[in-house]
Design an enzyme around this catalytic site. Structure first.
Site, PDB file in Angstrom:
ATOM      1  N   ARG A 176       0.861  -1.193   0.000  1.00 24.52           N
ATOM      2  CA  ARG A 176       0.000   0.000   0.000  1.00 24.52           C
ATOM      3  C   ARG A 176       0.894   1.237   0.000  1.00 24.52           C
ATOM      4  O   ARG A 176       1.712   1.401   0.910  1.00 24.52           O
ATOM      5  CB  ARG A 176      -0.871   0.064   1.261  1.00 24.52           C
ATOM      6  N   GLU A 178       0.803   3.981   1.202  1.00 24.63           N
ATOM      7  CA  GLU A 178       0.200   4.856   2.219  1.00 24.63           C
ATOM      8  C   GLU A 178       1.172   5.991   2.477  1.00 24.63           C
ATOM      9  O   GLU A 178       2.204   5.769   3.101  1.00 24.63           O
ATOM     10  CB  GLU A 178       0.016   4.107   3.551  1.00 24.63           C
ATOM     11  N   ARG A 184       0.257   2.866  12.821  1.00 23.11           N
ATOM     12  CA  ARG A 184      -0.354   1.579  12.447  1.00 23.11           C
ATOM     13  C   ARG A 184      -0.394   1.283  10.945  1.00 23.11           C
ATOM     14  O   ARG A 184      -1.068   0.364  10.512  1.00 23.11           O
ATOM     15  CB  ARG A 184      -1.754   1.491  13.031  1.00 23.11           C
ATOM     16  N   HIS A 185       0.276   2.120  10.145  1.00 19.90           N
ATOM     17  CA  HIS A 185       0.308   1.846   8.702  1.00 19.90           C
ATOM     18  C   HIS A 185       1.716   1.545   8.229  1.00 19.90           C
ATOM     19  O   HIS A 185       2.656   2.234   8.591  1.00 19.90           O
ATOM     20  CB  HIS A 185      -0.217   3.051   7.911  1.00 19.90           C
ATOM     21  N   GLU A 328      -8.634  -1.368  14.274  1.00 25.28           N
ATOM     22  CA  GLU A 328      -9.044  -2.388  13.301  1.00 25.28           C
ATOM     23  C   GLU A 328      -7.908  -3.374  13.019  1.00 25.28           C
ATOM     24  O   GLU A 328      -6.799  -2.970  12.716  1.00 25.28           O
ATOM     25  CB  GLU A 328      -9.420  -1.669  12.000  1.00 25.28           C
ATOM     26  N   SER A 331     -10.815  -6.628   8.152  1.00 25.11           N
ATOM     27  CA  SER A 331     -11.899  -6.068   7.379  1.00 25.11           C
ATOM     28  C   SER A 331     -12.402  -7.173   6.464  1.00 25.11           C
ATOM     29  O   SER A 331     -11.592  -7.938   5.930  1.00 25.11           O
ATOM     30  CB  SER A 331     -11.318  -4.917   6.565  1.00 25.11           C
ATOM     31  N   ARG A 379      -0.506  -5.862  12.690  1.00 29.55           N
ATOM     32  CA  ARG A 379      -1.468  -5.206  13.592  1.00 29.55           C
ATOM     33  C   ARG A 379      -1.947  -6.152  14.670  1.00 29.55           C
ATOM     34  O   ARG A 379      -2.146  -5.750  15.818  1.00 29.55           O
ATOM     35  CB  ARG A 379      -2.676  -4.701  12.806  1.00 29.55           C
TER      36      ARG A 379
HETATM   37  P1  AMO Z   1      -8.283  -3.646   4.250  1.00 31.47           P
HETATM   38  O1  AMO Z   1      -7.799  -2.658   3.254  1.00 31.47           O
HETATM   39  O2  AMO Z   1      -9.135  -3.108   5.375  1.00 31.47           O
HETATM   40  O3  AMO Z   1      -9.156  -4.765   3.542  1.00 31.47           O
HETATM   41  O4  AMO Z   1      -7.066  -4.433   4.861  1.00 31.47           O
HETATM   42  C1  AMO Z   1      -7.254  -5.587   5.682  1.00 31.47           C
HETATM   43  C2  AMO Z   1      -6.406  -5.482   6.942  1.00 31.47           C
HETATM   44  O5  AMO Z   1      -5.036  -5.243   6.613  1.00 31.47           O
HETATM   45  C3  AMO Z   1      -4.428  -4.417   7.597  1.00 31.47           C
HETATM   46  N1  AMO Z   1      -3.897  -3.193   6.934  1.00 31.47           N
HETATM   47  C4  AMO Z   1      -2.686  -2.680   7.172  1.00 31.47           C
HETATM   48  N2  AMO Z   1      -1.686  -3.040   7.993  1.00 31.47           N
HETATM   49  C5  AMO Z   1      -0.562  -2.311   7.987  1.00 31.47           C
HETATM   50  N3  AMO Z   1      -0.353  -1.236   7.187  1.00 31.47           N
HETATM   51  C6  AMO Z   1      -1.329  -0.839   6.316  1.00 31.47           C
HETATM   52  N4  AMO Z   1      -1.082   0.205   5.514  1.00 31.47           N
HETATM   53  C7  AMO Z   1      -2.556  -1.554   6.293  1.00 31.47           C
HETATM   54  N5  AMO Z   1      -3.696  -1.441   5.579  1.00 31.47           N
HETATM   55  C8  AMO Z   1      -4.494  -2.449   5.981  1.00 31.47           C
HETATM   56  C9  AMO Z   1      -5.481  -4.106   8.618  1.00 31.47           C
HETATM   57  C10 AMO Z   1      -6.763  -4.315   7.853  1.00 31.47           C
HETATM   58  O6  AMO Z   1      -7.822  -4.648   8.710  1.00 31.47           O
HETATM   59  N6  AMO Z   1      -9.523  -6.891   0.607  1.00 31.47           N
HETATM   60  C11 AMO Z   1      -9.883  -6.393   1.919  1.00 31.47           C
HETATM   61  C12 AMO Z   1     -10.068  -7.522   2.895  1.00 31.47           C
HETATM   62  C13 AMO Z   1     -11.267  -8.382   2.604  1.00 31.47           C
HETATM   63  O7  AMO Z   1     -12.369  -7.841   2.457  1.00 31.47           O
HETATM   64  O8  AMO Z   1     -11.098  -9.618   2.568  1.00 31.47           O
HETATM   65  C14 AMO Z   1      -8.783  -5.461   2.415  1.00 31.47           C
HETATM   66  O9  AMO Z   1      -7.674  -5.454   1.933  1.00 31.47           O
HETATM   67  O10 AMO Z   1      -5.343  -5.059   9.674  1.00 31.47           O
END
Ligand code: AMO
Ligand code: ATP
Length: 405
Positions: A176, A178, A184-185, A328, A331, A379
């Site tokens: 990502r 980000e 937490r990212h 979170e 998801s 996480r």
């Molecule tokens: P989502 O984008 O919410 O859902 O991501 C799922 C889980 O991944 C973790 N997460 C992260 N951890 C660290 N750094 C990040 N930048 C980051 N972004 C997300 C979180 C989050 O809950 N395809 C959907 C999932 C699905 O519906 O099956 C998805 O990617 O713990």
């Protein structure tokens, strides 16, 4: 020999030959390493460490609370210094324990799903388009074609279900872009993804997740007592409280709790902000005495294009997030398996349909209703241990400023 040994530098690797002496207590069966003495006869230096370490491992291992004391003689080792010399930093007892716990989370996830007929899959990380919205995607050139690094295995795990594997999971990297520095990212993290065919209701997925996470928490608490204690010595935390079965709340109930507590700016048909999630976590803890809960029935507008709308109320969707200590970790949702509706939702969400045509086509020749979720490994470990920063649970973290080591 003693003189030679006194010149060895800290962290050097040595081979020692000698005699193991019986413990003073005489009880050989129950003795630990601490009870026996090795009387050295010869010592070899296998690898000599540089005389100056980037920092003292003792300093890096100190409980956080030690630095609050005025007369401390220890040097605080900052996060950047630790991460710049991560291999040395990883030698602290707490870090050793954290990565053993992380490995256990994957093992418990894998074993529990395999035992329920889930098949482990490996999906491509070089893909043609975004799956979670275009904003945070790493773009690259793939032999002259535009491509990107997978933001999740989302589309492929769904296609695997439609291949008739029916129940699949994957543990793999997720990318990502980000561009924000938060606790937490990460720009690259490890996703624990699962996807399954459902028979009647998307709560079948939540039942699997409920058992899976309780099994995981119990497994950590029972089999990793020593590691958990070692982490808590450096980073004291309250053990996670969880109910059996896990608490499930609906999104509108969460909104009502926030409003009742006088929280302003809550959008009943939008997403929860990070701050609102945190406050709701506290309210849930006060009311139900749990750090772990599921929030279902999110507003449709807050979810990705592939999410199944709630048939009873199109403002909402058959989706959920799962939280630890108000943050979170998961998801997920039931997915749309009707290709016409899927195309419509993709267009409405501004996705270029050409880039996902093969995915949409996968639902044209008989499609199983299905749902699943994505879990962020770093996480889960960060929040289970209440470590406060995701860089502590990523071995070599990637954030907007860090690409090395
Ligand atoms: P989502 O984008 O919410 O859902 O991501 C799922 C889980 O991944 C973790 N997460 C992260 N951890 C660290 N750094 C990040 N930048 C980051 N972004 C997300 C979180 C989050 O809950 N395809 C959907 C999932 C699905 O519906 O099956 C998805 O990617 O713990
Ligand atoms: P003492 O000098 O009081 O005997 P020690 O050498 O046993 O102390 P430390 O130098 O503090 O203790 O070492 C820490 C740990 O390292 C010990 O508790 C033990 O587990 C291990 N250790 C140290 N020396 C030996 C040895 N000769 N044989 C086996 N283990 C040892």
């Amino acid at each position: 020999m003693v003189k030679w040994v006194s010149n060895l530098t800290k962290e050097s690797v040595v081979d020692i030959q000698g005699l193991v002496m019986a413990p003073e207590s005489g009880k050989v069966e129950s003795c630990t390493q601490q009870d026996v003495e090795l009387v050295a006869q010869s010592i070899y230096c296998v690898s000599r460490s540089e005389p100056r370490l980037p920092f003292e491992i003792d300093d890096a291992s100190r409980p956080e609370t030690d630095f609050d004391k005025e007369d401390t003689t220890y040097v605080r080792v900052g996060q950047d210094t630790r991460l710049n010399h991560r291999v040395i930093d990883l030698r602290t007892p707490a870090n050793q324990a954290i990565f053993r716990i992380q490995s256990a989370v994957c093992e418990l996830f894998r074993d529990a799903l395999r035992a329920q007929d889930f098949v482990e899959i490996h999906t491509p990380k070089l893909i043609g388009g975004a799956s979670e919205g275009g904003a945070s995607v790493f773009k690259l050139d793939y032999m002259g074609q535009p491509a990107c690094l997978a933001q999740s295995p989302q589309l492929y795990k769904q296609m695997a279900v439609e291949s008739d594997l029916e129940r699949v999971f994957e543990i793999g990297p997720v990318f990502r872009a980000e561009n924000s520095n938060t606790h937490r990212h990460l720009c690259e993290f490890t996703g624990l993804d699962m996807e399954m065919a459902i028979k009647e209701h998307y709560f079948e997925v939540l039942d699997v997740l409920d058992n899976l996470f309780l099994h995981m928490f119990d497994g950590l608490n029972e089999r990793f007592k020593h590691e958990l204690q070692v982490v808590s010595q450096q980073f004291p935390y309250e053990p996670l409280k969880y109910l059996r079965p896990t608490l499930r709340l609906e999104f509108p109930q969460g909104i009502a709790m926030l409003k009742e507590a006088g929280v302003e700016g809550v959008d009943p048909l939008g997403d929860l902000s990070t701050e609102h999630e945190r406050i709701l976590g506290q309210l849930v803890k006060e009311k139900y005495d749990t750090d772990f809960y599921m929030l279902t029935k999110y507003p449709a507008a807050a979810r990705p294009f592939y999410t199944m709308p709630d048939p009873a109320d199109p403002d909402y969707s058959n989706s959920y997030d799962i939280f630890i200590r108000g943050e979170e970790i998961i998801s997920g949702a039931q997915r749309i398996h009707d290709p016409a509706l899927l195309t419509k939702r993709a267009v409405e969400c501004g996705i270029e349909v050409d880039t996902i045509q093969a995915y949409i086509d996968a639902f044209k020749y008989g499609a199983l209703p299905h749902g699943g979720c994505g879990v962020g490994l770093e996480r889960v470990v960060m929040l289970f241990l209440n470590l406060g920063n995701i860089r502590k649970t990523s071995m070599f973290p990637r954030d907007p400023r860090r690409l090395a080591p």
